[in-house]
Design a protein around this motif. Structure first.
Motif, PDB file in Angstrom:
ATOM      1  N   VAL A  18       0.849  -1.202   0.000  1.00  0.00           N
ATOM      2  CA  VAL A  18       0.000   0.000   0.000  1.00  0.00           C
ATOM      3  C   VAL A  18       0.883   1.249   0.000  1.00  0.00           C
ATOM      4  CG1 VAL A  18      -1.663   1.342   1.368  1.00  0.00           C
ATOM      5  CG2 VAL A  18      -1.979  -1.127   1.083  1.00  0.00           C
ATOM      6  N   LYS A  19       1.937   1.239   0.817  1.00  0.00           N
ATOM      7  CA  LYS A  19       2.859   2.387   0.869  1.00  0.00           C
ATOM      8  C   LYS A  19       3.574   2.585  -0.459  1.00  0.00           C
ATOM      9  CE  LYS A  19       3.731   2.205   5.820  1.00  0.00           C
ATOM     10  NZ  LYS A  19       4.702   1.870   6.870  1.00  0.00           N
ATOM     11  N   GLU A  20       3.990   1.493  -1.097  1.00  0.00           N
ATOM     12  CA  GLU A  20       4.679   1.579  -2.390  1.00  0.00           C
ATOM     13  C   GLU A  20       3.751   2.153  -3.461  1.00  0.00           C
ATOM     14  OE1 GLU A  20       7.971   1.127  -4.952  1.00  0.00           O
ATOM     15  OE2 GLU A  20       7.849   0.946  -2.777  1.00  0.00           O
ATOM     16  N   ILE A  21       2.528   1.685  -3.524  1.00  0.00           N
ATOM     17  CA  ILE A  21       1.556   2.208  -4.498  1.00  0.00           C
ATOM     18  C   ILE A  21       1.278   3.680  -4.204  1.00  0.00           C
ATOM     19  CG2 ILE A  21      -0.821   2.027  -5.343  1.00  0.00           C
ATOM     20  CD1 ILE A  21       1.014  -0.243  -6.352  1.00  0.00           C
ATOM     21  N   SER A  22       1.198   4.035  -2.937  1.00  0.00           N
ATOM     22  CA  SER A  22       0.972   5.435  -2.552  1.00  0.00           C
ATOM     23  C   SER A  22       2.113   6.329  -3.052  1.00  0.00           C
ATOM     24  CB  SER A  22       0.841   5.533  -1.027  1.00  0.00           C
ATOM     25  OG  SER A  22       0.610   6.860  -0.645  1.00  0.00           O
ATOM     26  N   ARG A  23       3.336   5.828  -3.024  1.00  0.00           N
ATOM     27  CA  ARG A  23       4.479   6.606  -3.562  1.00  0.00           C
ATOM     28  C   ARG A  23       4.314   6.847  -5.063  1.00  0.00           C
ATOM     29  NH1 ARG A  23       7.464   3.998   0.556  1.00  0.00           N
ATOM     30  NH2 ARG A  23       8.024   2.175  -0.660  1.00  0.00           N
ATOM     31  N   TYR A  24       3.844   5.832  -5.782  1.00  0.00           N
ATOM     32  CA  TYR A  24       3.605   6.000  -7.218  1.00  0.00           C
ATOM     33  C   TYR A  24       2.488   7.011  -7.469  1.00  0.00           C
ATOM     34  CZ  TYR A  24       6.748   2.289  -8.734  1.00  0.00           C
ATOM     35  OH  TYR A  24       7.861   1.540  -9.000  1.00  0.00           O
ATOM     36  N   ARG A  26       1.675   9.555  -5.477  1.00  0.00           N
ATOM     37  CA  ARG A  26       2.209  10.894  -5.184  1.00  0.00           C
ATOM     38  C   ARG A  26       3.109  11.382  -6.309  1.00  0.00           C
ATOM     39  NH1 ARG A  26       2.858   8.629  -0.145  1.00  0.00           N
ATOM     40  NH2 ARG A  26       5.120   8.558  -0.346  1.00  0.00           N
ATOM     41  N   ALA A  27       3.942  10.500  -6.847  1.00  0.00           N
ATOM     42  CA  ALA A  27       4.809  10.884  -7.966  1.00  0.00           C
ATOM     43  C   ALA A  27       3.968  11.265  -9.181  1.00  0.00           C
ATOM     44  CB  ALA A  27       5.765   9.742  -8.310  1.00  0.00           C
ATOM     45  N   SER A  28       2.849  10.580  -9.381  1.00  0.00           N
ATOM     46  CA  SER A  28       1.961  10.897 -10.493  1.00  0.00           C
ATOM     47  C   SER A  28       1.326  12.277 -10.312  1.00  0.00           C
ATOM     48  CB  SER A  28       0.861   9.837 -10.625  1.00  0.00           C
ATOM     49  OG  SER A  28       1.426   8.575 -10.924  1.00  0.00           O
ATOM     50  N   VAL A  29       0.938  12.599  -9.082  1.00  0.00           N
ATOM     51  CA  VAL A  29       0.383  13.931  -8.795  1.00  0.00           C
ATOM     52  C   VAL A  29       1.427  14.993  -9.103  1.00  0.00           C
ATOM     53  CG1 VAL A  29      -0.410  15.481  -6.956  1.00  0.00           C
ATOM     54  CG2 VAL A  29      -1.322  13.156  -7.104  1.00  0.00           C
ATOM     55  N   PHE A  35      -5.828  14.112  -9.526  1.00  0.00           N
ATOM     56  CA  PHE A  35      -6.681  13.213 -10.298  1.00  0.00           C
ATOM     57  C   PHE A  35      -7.555  12.416  -9.349  1.00  0.00           C
ATOM     58  CE2 PHE A  35      -2.562  11.127  -9.726  1.00  0.00           C
ATOM     59  CZ  PHE A  35      -2.915   9.920  -9.156  1.00  0.00           C
ATOM     60  N   GLU A  36      -8.613  11.848  -9.885  1.00  0.00           N
ATOM     61  CA  GLU A  36      -9.577  11.059  -9.117  1.00  0.00           C
ATOM     62  C   GLU A  36      -8.882   9.887  -8.429  1.00  0.00           C
ATOM     63  OE1 GLU A  36     -13.496   8.302 -10.123  1.00  0.00           O
ATOM     64  OE2 GLU A  36     -12.682   9.618 -11.671  1.00  0.00           O
ATOM     65  N   GLY A  37      -9.119   9.733  -7.148  1.00  0.00           N
ATOM     66  CA  GLY A  37      -8.581   8.590  -6.415  1.00  0.00           C
ATOM     67  C   GLY A  37      -7.122   8.717  -6.012  1.00  0.00           C
ATOM     68  N   MET A  38      -6.565   9.913  -6.134  1.00  0.00           N
ATOM     69  CA  MET A  38      -5.133  10.050  -5.828  1.00  0.00           C
ATOM     70  C   MET A  38      -4.823   9.783  -4.352  1.00  0.00           C
ATOM     71  SD  MET A  38      -4.685  14.111  -6.212  1.00  0.00           S
ATOM     72  CE  MET A  38      -5.574  15.244  -5.178  1.00  0.00           C
ATOM     73  N   HIS A  39      -5.808   9.940  -3.477  1.00  0.00           N
ATOM     74  CA  HIS A  39      -5.586   9.704  -2.047  1.00  0.00           C
ATOM     75  C   HIS A  39      -6.190   8.388  -1.571  1.00  0.00           C
ATOM     76  CE1 HIS A  39      -3.894  13.652  -1.568  1.00  0.00           C
ATOM     77  NE2 HIS A  39      -4.982  14.215  -2.074  1.00  0.00           N
ATOM     78  N   SER A  40      -6.824   7.649  -2.468  1.00  0.00           N
ATOM     79  CA  SER A  40      -7.480   6.415  -2.028  1.00  0.00           C
ATOM     80  C   SER A  40      -6.452   5.327  -1.736  1.00  0.00           C
ATOM     81  CB  SER A  40      -8.500   5.936  -3.064  1.00  0.00           C
ATOM     82  OG  SER A  40      -7.857   5.618  -4.267  1.00  0.00           O
ATOM     83  N   ASN A 137      -0.612  10.782 -21.579  1.00  0.00           N
ATOM     84  CA  ASN A 137       0.538  10.825 -22.494  1.00  0.00           C
ATOM     85  C   ASN A 137       1.779  11.387 -21.812  1.00  0.00           C
ATOM     86  OD1 ASN A 137      -0.967   9.704 -24.560  1.00  0.00           O
ATOM     87  ND2 ASN A 137      -1.531  11.692 -25.438  1.00  0.00           N
ATOM     88  N   LYS A 138       1.579  12.255 -20.858  1.00  0.00           N
ATOM     89  CA  LYS A 138       2.711  12.811 -20.093  1.00  0.00           C
ATOM     90  C   LYS A 138       3.201  11.819 -19.034  1.00  0.00           C
ATOM     91  CE  LYS A 138       3.914  16.916 -17.447  1.00  0.00           C
ATOM     92  NZ  LYS A 138       3.417  18.172 -16.863  1.00  0.00           N
ATOM     93  N   LEU A 139       2.270  11.086 -18.429  1.00  0.00           N
ATOM     94  CA  LEU A 139       2.596  10.209 -17.300  1.00  0.00           C
ATOM     95  C   LEU A 139       3.043   8.804 -17.722  1.00  0.00           C
ATOM     96  CD1 LEU A 139       2.645   9.999 -14.222  1.00  0.00           C
ATOM     97  CD2 LEU A 139       0.215   9.394 -14.293  1.00  0.00           C
TER      98      LEU A 139
END
Length: 186
Positions: A18-24, A26-29, A35-40, A137-139
């Protein structure tokens, strides 16, 4: 008791994943903005049942839990990233579960024991959901060839619920359903 409830059945993930996915996320933000669900919290969604009568759904969940208790846990492997096209204008980036024969058979057994039919079901862990194509396309180049391998054991199914027509649509844990206690080959 409320007239209607929604139920979300998910596979919860280990804390470190969960922590690893959360890092991805945050990097995406940082790369594309909000974006939708960025904190879920990260999980694997199995099914979403909407507008159910609790007096019918809750006994059915108990019976489903009894059937699931006969299933073995499974070890799943994450291997890289992929994306869904949600129409022409949005995309969803996710961590890809390696669908080995064992994993495919286990998910078939899971849906059979749950008593549900899922068409085109692709088990996955969402990173960035419903982002516009320009943001995608950027991400996507940041994910496309990134090596991401992780394995974890699935021991149960979490059933979340919320009142269908409540002002605050907040999911709460309704029940944890556990699989049997032994891993074995299919």
């Amino acid at each position: 008791m409320n007239a209607y409830a929604d139920y979300l059945m998910i596979i919860s993930l280990p804390t470190e994943l969960v922590k690893e996915i959360s890092r991805y996320k945050r990097a995406s933000v940082n790369a594309i903005g909000h974006f939708e669900g960025m904190h879920s919290r990260a999980y694997i969604s199995v099914t979403h049942q909407v507008r159910c009568k609790p007096f019918l759904a809750q006994p059915a969940i108990v019976r489903m839990g009894q059937r699931l208790s006969t299933m073995p846990p499974v070890e799943l492997y994450l291997n890289g990233f992929a994306y869904f096209s949600n129409g022409r204008s949005v995309r969803t980036i996710y961590a890809k579960i390696e669908m080995t024969e064992r994993a495919e058979n286990w998910f078939k057994l899971l849906t059979m024991q749950m008593g549900i039919k899922l068409q085109n079901f692709v088990p996955h862990i969402t990173i960035a959901r419903n982002i516009p194509v320009t943001a995608f396309n950027k991400l996507w180049p940041n994910f496309e060839n990134r090596d991401f391998k992780h394995r974890f054991i699935v021991n149960g199914l979490t059933v979340l619920h919320r009142d269908t027509f409540a002002e605050q649509l907040e999911w709460k844990v309704h029940r944890e359903l556990h699989f049997g206690n032994k891993l074995f080959a299919f």
